[in-house]
Each structure stands twice: as C-alpha cells, then as structure tokens.
Scaffold this motif. Structure first.
Motif, PDB file in Angstrom:
ATOM      1  N   TRP A 146     -37.582  19.286  37.564  1.00  0.00           N
ATOM      2  CA  TRP A 146     -38.407  18.682  36.505  1.00  0.00           C
ATOM      3  C   TRP A 146     -38.444  19.889  35.566  1.00  0.00           C
ATOM      4  O   TRP A 146     -38.966  19.404  34.276  1.00  0.00           O
ATOM      5  N   ARG A 147     -38.241  21.017  35.609  1.00  0.00           N
ATOM      6  CA  ARG A 147     -38.209  22.013  34.634  1.00  0.00           C
ATOM      7  C   ARG A 147     -37.096  21.730  33.481  1.00  0.00           C
ATOM      8  O   ARG A 147     -37.028  22.556  32.610  1.00  0.00           O
ATOM      9  N   ARG A 160     -49.129  13.933  46.587  1.00  0.00           N
ATOM     10  CA  ARG A 160     -49.009  12.455  46.779  1.00  0.00           C
ATOM     11  C   ARG A 160     -47.988  11.938  47.987  1.00  0.00           C
ATOM     12  O   ARG A 160     -48.313  11.110  48.244  1.00  0.00           O
ATOM     13  N   TYR A 202     -48.717  21.612  45.933  1.00  0.00           N
ATOM     14  CA  TYR A 202     -48.886  22.182  47.115  1.00  0.00           C
ATOM     15  C   TYR A 202     -47.772  23.085  47.238  1.00  0.00           C
ATOM     16  O   TYR A 202     -47.436  23.540  48.421  1.00  0.00           O
ATOM     17  N   LYS A 203     -46.814  23.153  46.481  1.00  0.00           N
ATOM     18  CA  LYS A 203     -45.592  23.943  46.330  1.00  0.00           C
ATOM     19  C   LYS A 203     -45.587  25.470  46.008  1.00  0.00           C
ATOM     20  O   LYS A 203     -46.634  26.168  46.617  1.00  0.00           O
ATOM     21  N   PHE A 204     -44.848  25.499  44.777  1.00  0.00           N
ATOM     22  CA  PHE A 204     -44.642  27.248  44.739  1.00  0.00           C
ATOM     23  C   PHE A 204     -46.155  27.700  44.063  1.00  0.00           C
ATOM     24  O   PHE A 204     -46.685  28.647  44.995  1.00  0.00           O
ATOM     25  N   MET A 205     -46.615  27.171  43.294  1.00  0.00           N
ATOM     26  CA  MET A 205     -47.862  27.743  42.743  1.00  0.00           C
ATOM     27  C   MET A 205     -49.026  27.321  43.648  1.00  0.00           C
ATOM     28  O   MET A 205     -49.961  28.063  43.752  1.00  0.00           O
ATOM     29  N   ASN A 258     -50.931  35.026  35.049  1.00  0.00           N
ATOM     30  CA  ASN A 258     -51.533  35.946  35.962  1.00  0.00           C
ATOM     31  C   ASN A 258     -50.763  37.278  35.832  1.00  0.00           C
ATOM     32  O   ASN A 258     -51.190  38.280  36.372  1.00  0.00           O
ATOM     33  N   GLU A 299     -52.538  25.844  35.451  1.00  0.00           N
ATOM     34  CA  GLU A 299     -51.351  26.656  35.301  1.00  0.00           C
ATOM     35  C   GLU A 299     -51.025  26.433  33.918  1.00  0.00           C
ATOM     36  O   GLU A 299     -51.424  25.770  33.258  1.00  0.00           O
ATOM     37  N   LYS A 300     -49.945  27.557  33.587  1.00  0.00           N
ATOM     38  CA  LYS A 300     -49.413  27.498  32.249  1.00  0.00           C
ATOM     39  C   LYS A 300     -47.924  26.691  32.204  1.00  0.00           C
ATOM     40  O   LYS A 300     -47.678  26.525  33.199  1.00  0.00           O
ATOM     41  N   HIS A 337     -51.272  18.050  33.565  1.00  0.00           N
ATOM     42  CA  HIS A 337     -52.105  18.778  33.339  1.00  0.00           C
ATOM     43  C   HIS A 337     -53.413  18.309  32.552  1.00  0.00           C
ATOM     44  O   HIS A 337     -54.479  18.592  32.926  1.00  0.00           O
ATOM     45  N   GLY A 387     -40.389  24.323  43.321  1.00  0.00           N
ATOM     46  CA  GLY A 387     -40.396  25.930  42.500  1.00  0.00           C
ATOM     47  C   GLY A 387     -39.160  25.750  41.774  1.00  0.00           C
ATOM     48  O   GLY A 387     -38.805  24.947  40.899  1.00  0.00           O
ATOM     49  N   HIS A 397     -45.452  33.351  28.940  1.00  0.00           N
ATOM     50  CA  HIS A 397     -46.050  34.609  29.661  1.00  0.00           C
ATOM     51  C   HIS A 397     -45.877  35.811  28.908  1.00  0.00           C
ATOM     52  O   HIS A 397     -46.723  36.518  28.610  1.00  0.00           O
ATOM     53  N   ASN A 457     -46.058  20.269  34.310  1.00  0.00           N
ATOM     54  CA  ASN A 457     -46.764  20.394  32.775  1.00  0.00           C
ATOM     55  C   ASN A 457     -47.559  19.011  32.296  1.00  0.00           C
ATOM     56  O   ASN A 457     -48.423  19.002  31.616  1.00  0.00           O
TER      57      ASN A 457
HETATM   58  N1  LIG Z   1     -48.263  31.697  36.443  1.00  0.00           N
HETATM   59  C1  LIG Z   1     -46.894  31.421  36.876  1.00  0.00           C
HETATM   60  O1  LIG Z   1     -46.261  32.601  36.880  1.00  0.00           O
HETATM   61  C2  LIG Z   1     -46.357  30.158  37.417  1.00  0.00           C
HETATM   62  C3  LIG Z   1     -45.124  30.236  38.078  1.00  0.00           C
HETATM   63  C4  LIG Z   1     -44.566  29.267  38.553  1.00  0.00           C
HETATM   64  C5  LIG Z   1     -44.972  27.918  38.183  1.00  0.00           C
HETATM   65  N2  LIG Z   1     -46.065  27.803  37.228  1.00  0.00           N
HETATM   66  C6  LIG Z   1     -46.510  26.766  36.586  1.00  0.00           C
HETATM   67  O2  LIG Z   1     -47.169  26.008  37.702  1.00  0.00           O
HETATM   68  C7  LIG Z   1     -47.084  24.298  37.578  1.00  0.00           C
HETATM   69  C8  LIG Z   1     -46.405  24.100  39.006  1.00  0.00           C
HETATM   70  O3  LIG Z   1     -45.116  24.521  38.972  1.00  0.00           O
HETATM   71  P1  LIG Z   1     -44.418  24.872  40.696  1.00  0.00           P
HETATM   72  O4  LIG Z   1     -43.267  25.955  40.493  1.00  0.00           O
HETATM   73  O5  LIG Z   1     -45.664  25.171  41.390  1.00  0.00           O
HETATM   74  O6  LIG Z   1     -43.688  23.374  40.696  1.00  0.00           O
HETATM   75  P2  LIG Z   1     -43.366  22.748  42.335  1.00  0.00           P
HETATM   76  O7  LIG Z   1     -42.548  21.731  41.963  1.00  0.00           O
HETATM   77  O8  LIG Z   1     -43.126  23.799  43.170  1.00  0.00           O
HETATM   78  O9  LIG Z   1     -44.742  22.269  42.691  1.00  0.00           O
HETATM   79  C9  LIG Z   1     -45.385  21.403  41.952  1.00  0.00           C
HETATM   80  C10 LIG Z   1     -46.371  20.403  42.700  1.00  0.00           C
HETATM   81  O10 LIG Z   1     -47.084  19.384  42.194  1.00  0.00           O
HETATM   82  C11 LIG Z   1     -47.302  18.197  42.916  1.00  0.00           C
HETATM   83  N3  LIG Z   1     -47.368  17.035  42.146  1.00  0.00           N
HETATM   84  C12 LIG Z   1     -46.428  16.610  41.014  1.00  0.00           C
HETATM   85  N4  LIG Z   1     -47.103  15.593  40.364  1.00  0.00           N
HETATM   86  C13 LIG Z   1     -48.264  15.351  41.024  1.00  0.00           C
HETATM   87  C14 LIG Z   1     -49.606  14.388  40.834  1.00  0.00           C
HETATM   88  N5  LIG Z   1     -49.382  13.435  39.790  1.00  0.00           N
HETATM   89  N6  LIG Z   1     -50.302  14.335  41.889  1.00  0.00           N
HETATM   90  C15 LIG Z   1     -50.641  15.349  42.672  1.00  0.00           C
HETATM   91  N7  LIG Z   1     -49.577  16.117  42.765  1.00  0.00           N
HETATM   92  C16 LIG Z   1     -48.662  16.291  41.953  1.00  0.00           C
HETATM   93  C17 LIG Z   1     -45.766  18.113  43.866  1.00  0.00           C
HETATM   94  O11 LIG Z   1     -45.683  17.281  44.613  1.00  0.00           O
HETATM   95  C18 LIG Z   1     -45.909  19.753  44.057  1.00  0.00           C
HETATM   96  O12 LIG Z   1     -46.692  20.047  45.257  1.00  0.00           O
HETATM   97  C19 LIG Z   1     -46.212  24.403  36.533  1.00  0.00           C
HETATM   98  O13 LIG Z   1     -47.233  24.032  35.369  1.00  0.00           O
HETATM   99  C20 LIG Z   1     -45.294  25.536  36.198  1.00  0.00           C
HETATM  100  O14 LIG Z   1     -45.484  26.003  34.776  1.00  0.00           O
HETATM  101  C21 LIG Z   1     -46.602  29.158  36.859  1.00  0.00           C
END
Ligand SMILES: NC(=O)c1ccc[n+]([C@@H]2O[C@H](COP(=O)([O-])OP(=O)(O)OC[C@H]3O[C@@H](n4cnc5c(N)ncnc54)[C@H](O)[C@@H]3O)[C@@H](O)[C@H]2O)c1
Length: 399
Positions: free
Chosen positions: A178-179, A47, A15-18, A135, A106-107, A89, A230, A196, A86
């Motif tokens: 984590w990244r 969680r 529920y954060k960035f993506m 995207n 997500e990728k 996934h 994010g 990408h 990742n």
């Molecule tokens: N398409 C894009 O342009 C793009 C951009 C950013 C991130 N991403 C991808 O999106 C994914 C998430 O990245 P983000 O930046 O949103 O990360 P983030 O750290 O902002 O958010 C991750 C979320 O996952 C949750 N989480 C982690 N482990 C979990 C679990 N076991 N059960 C439930 N929730 C869990 C965290 O609490 C958090 O809400 C990654 O795979 C990243 O590579 C893609």
C-alpha cells in the motif's frame, strides 16, 4: 495506578507495525512516567477477525472490534488512535471527533491539504484533544537539540541538511504494497519519510517559506501484492501493476527566518535501513543526529578553545536530558519504542488537562502543505511558496 489518576480508555484502529508500537507505548507509559492520566487498552480494531483477535490477546487489549464505526460508537472509549494507511485517516478522525472522542493520528495526517484541514476543523469544532505521531521529536537527543537551539547556543541558524534514507524496496520484485499506491498513501518516500524530516525541521529551525523539489520513480512496475505488514510484503510474480508514487524525493527549502535547507528522502539508498539524520549549522555551532544512533547528539561549538575544536558526542541518557531520567542510569540506552512512550506522556497530560500537545493537527496541516508544495514544484519545475499553496487550497484552509 495512582489514587487520583484519571483513566483514558483507548480504541486503536489498526494492529500491525504502528499498532504494535502504539500498544507498547500505552502499556509502558505509566510504568516509567508519573502521568496525570493513565491509558487503558480498551479495544483494538481490524477488519480481519482472526487477526485482530490474536493481536488483542498478544498485545494486551481487553476487547476487539472489526468495524471502526462500532469502535467509535462505544461509550467506553475516550481516545481513538488511528494507525491505518493514510487514505483512511480523515474519515476515521472526523467521525471520532464528531462523536466527542479525542484523536491521535499517524502521519502523514491525510492524503491532501484539503483533507487534513477538514480533520483540523473537526477536532477544533468538537473541542477534542488531538495529536499527530511525529515520534522522532521525542528522542531525548532531539529534545536536547531543541533546547540548545532555543538557548541560542547555535546562534542564528544557517543550514539544515536532512536525509531520510531507506532501502527496503530496491529489489524490483518487491511487491506493490500500500505504501506504493497513490490512492492509499498520497505520495511515496515524500509523505512517508520526508514528512518526518519536515516535522523535525519545523520543530528545530522554524516555518518553511518556499520549496523546490524533484521526485523520481526508478522501478515503474512491480508484482501485485498478496499480503503486507509494515515494511514487508509478499507478491505474485505473474501479475504486475504500475508504481504510482515517488521512490525518491529531493528538495531545497527556504525558511521564514532566513535559514536554508536540503532534504532527501529515498527508499533506494542501499545499506541505509532507517537513516533518519539531520545536521544543523548556526553562527556559533553545529549539531547533528542520526536515528540509527538515536541516543547520541553530536555538537560543535566555535567558542571551544583553539586546538580542541571539533564535533563531540553527547550520550543523551543523563537525568538532565528530557525523558531520559525516567528510564535507566546514564548510558544504559533506550530505543525506537521509547520515542512513542515519551510522546504518550504528553498525550496523557494533554487529555488530563484539556489541551492538544505538540505536534498536533495544526502541525499535520502545515506538514501536508509542505508535502503538497514539493509535489507541485516537482511537477511545474518551479519554486513554490507555502503562502501560494494555502491560497490555492480550499477557502477554509488557513495558513
Ligand atoms: N510514526 C512513524 O514513524 C510511522 C512508522 C510507520 C508507519 N507510520 C504510519 O502509520 C500508519 C500505518 O502504517 P503501518 O506501517 O502500521 O501499516 P501496516 O500495513 O503495518 O498496518 C496497517 C493496519 O491498518 C489496518 N487497516 C487498514 N484499513 C483499515 C480499515 N479500514 N479499518 C480497520 N483497520 C484497517 C490493517 O489491517 C493493519 O492492521 C500509516 O499512516 C503510516 O504512514 C508511521
């Protein structure tokens, strides 16, 4: 909602960035587009109960869960959307497919080629719709680039020059989010950013044949992370840990169709916040695109009159440009979030009609193979062919 519009009840994990970007797309897609199916923001999962409850309320989800297994077990969920780091996934996607849920992920698809192939096997075996979130394909200017190439306006393609430049971890005191953990994300700038560029190159130019790469980690140790979301994080200054992934990855590529490419992905390109760019040169012309000016596509055609030749800029916001007509009058520009909304049109139509829109897990597997080839090449200091990567992988991995 339209009278005959099917509902797709979504369960979002993360529920954060993506999480925010996908939530927005689910909310907006039926506002702008007349899709056959309409997403319902059924349940969001995280969680931390307090965090996920607040996210549900802010982003408009009807309910929440704190365990993704419970989310998958619910009868009122049709689609599982995975926006977690990742390393989670594969487990979530495979469980979702086995429960008969469609999967949007997500990728990069997973940590390894073997894992991503297991994900593909699971969605195919269970006959569910699958899609991966690349995207950037869905910026109208990128779709327009695809159309120009398919129409032959560039002729034979010679070059792609792709860079994905960021600078958010240049401060050595930026913590080990984590990244930067190999166990959680597989690779650094490579899987996060080059994935990408690889997708855009596969979309616009074609399949990769072989690669030769280098990878570098400039800052070897960083403060342990306390909290992250994010691209931001807070760290403790006393305790440090090793950085296990690449800060920068650079590679050369040959394509099956004879084109050649250069790729650069880095988080150390000061001044570049999200410099996702490419230039493609063909026998009849060139195109170039820059995410930071994502509505524009620069084009150059050799056939233009002498004295008037040169790149010109098309603002891809006219009715004729893919997806653009659903939004605003020409030159009333759209933004980052609309790339997700546009992709969602395809996902909703795919679910309604029972096919997996592109890019799907097949693309995720091929992308992962290229990431793996670059990593192997950086280690061995040799060119690596994609056919060798597929041969070396588990017997179940198909090229
Ligand atoms: N398409 C894009 O342009 C793009 C951009 C950013 C991130 N991403 C991808 O999106 C994914 C998430 O990245 P983000 O930046 O949103 O990360 P983030 O750290 O902002 O958010 C991750 C979320 O996952 C949750 N989480 C982690 N482990 C979990 C679990 N076991 N059960 C439930 N929730 C869990 C965290 O609490 C958090 O809400 C990654 O795979 C990243 O590579 C893609």
């Amino acid at each position: 909602m339209g009278v005959n519009q099917k509902q797709v009840k979504v369960g979002l994990v993360g529920y954060k960035f993506m999480g925010k970007a996908h939530s927005h797309a689910y909310r907006d897609v039926s506002f702008y587009f007349d899709t056959k199916a309409k997403p319902v923001l059924q349940a969001i999962c995280g969680r931390n109960e307090e965090g996920v409850k607040e996210a549900a309320a802010t982003m408009g989800w009807q309910s929440y869960e704190t365990d993704w297994r419970k989310l998958i077990a619910r009868d009122d969920i049709d689609l599982i959307d995975i926006v977690t780091p990742n390393n989670s996934h594969a487990e979530i996607a495979i469980a979702a497919a086995q429960a008969g849920k469609h999967v949007f992920c997500e990728k990069p698809l997973a940590l390894t080629l073997e894992q991503s192939q297991r994900m593909l096997d699971a969605v195919e075996k269970n006959g569910v719709v699958h899609m991966i979130n690349h995207n950037y394909r869905f910026a109208p200017a990128v779709q327009w680039a695809k159309k120009l190439i398919e129409e032959g306006r560039l002729g034979r393609i010679y070059h792609i020059r792709a860079t994905y430049l960021q600078d958010w971890i240049m401060d050595p005191e930026f913590p080990l989010v984590w990244r930067l953990s190999k166990e959680v994300c597989g690779s650094g700038a490579l899987g996060d950013l080059a994935a990408h560029s690889i997708d855009l190159a596969r979309f616009l130019v074609g399949e990769f044949k072989e690669v030769s790469g280098i990878m570098e980690t400039f800052i070897k140790e960083r403060p342990i992370v306390e909290d992250s979301s994010g691209l931001s994080g807070k760290g403790s200054s006393e305790q440090k840990g090793p950085v296990e992934v690449d800060d920068a990855s650079v590679f050369l590529a040959r394509f099956e169709n004879g084109a050649i490419g250069t790729f650069e992905a880095t988080r150390f390109a000061g001044g570049n916040r999200n410099g996702n760019r490419f230039e493609i040169n063909g026998e009849k012309g060139s195109i170039r695109w820059d995410m930071e000016n994502m509505n524009n596509l620069d084009v150059y055609f050799h056939q233009d009159e002498d004295g008037l030749q040169g790149f010109r800029t098309i603002n891809c916001t006219e009715e004729v440009h893919p997806y653009a007509g659903a939004y605003w009058p020409a030159a009333h520009i759209i933004g980052y979030e609309h790339t997700f909304t546009n992709l969602m049109v395809e996902l909703m139509n795919g679910i309604d009609q029972g096919y997996s829109p592109l890019p799907n897990f097949v693309d995720g597997v091929r992308n992962q193979a290229i990431l793996e080839a670059v990593q192997e090449s950086a280690q061995t200091k040799q060119w690596v062919t994609l056919s060798d990567i597929f041969k070396k992988a588990e017997p179940s991995v198909k090229s």
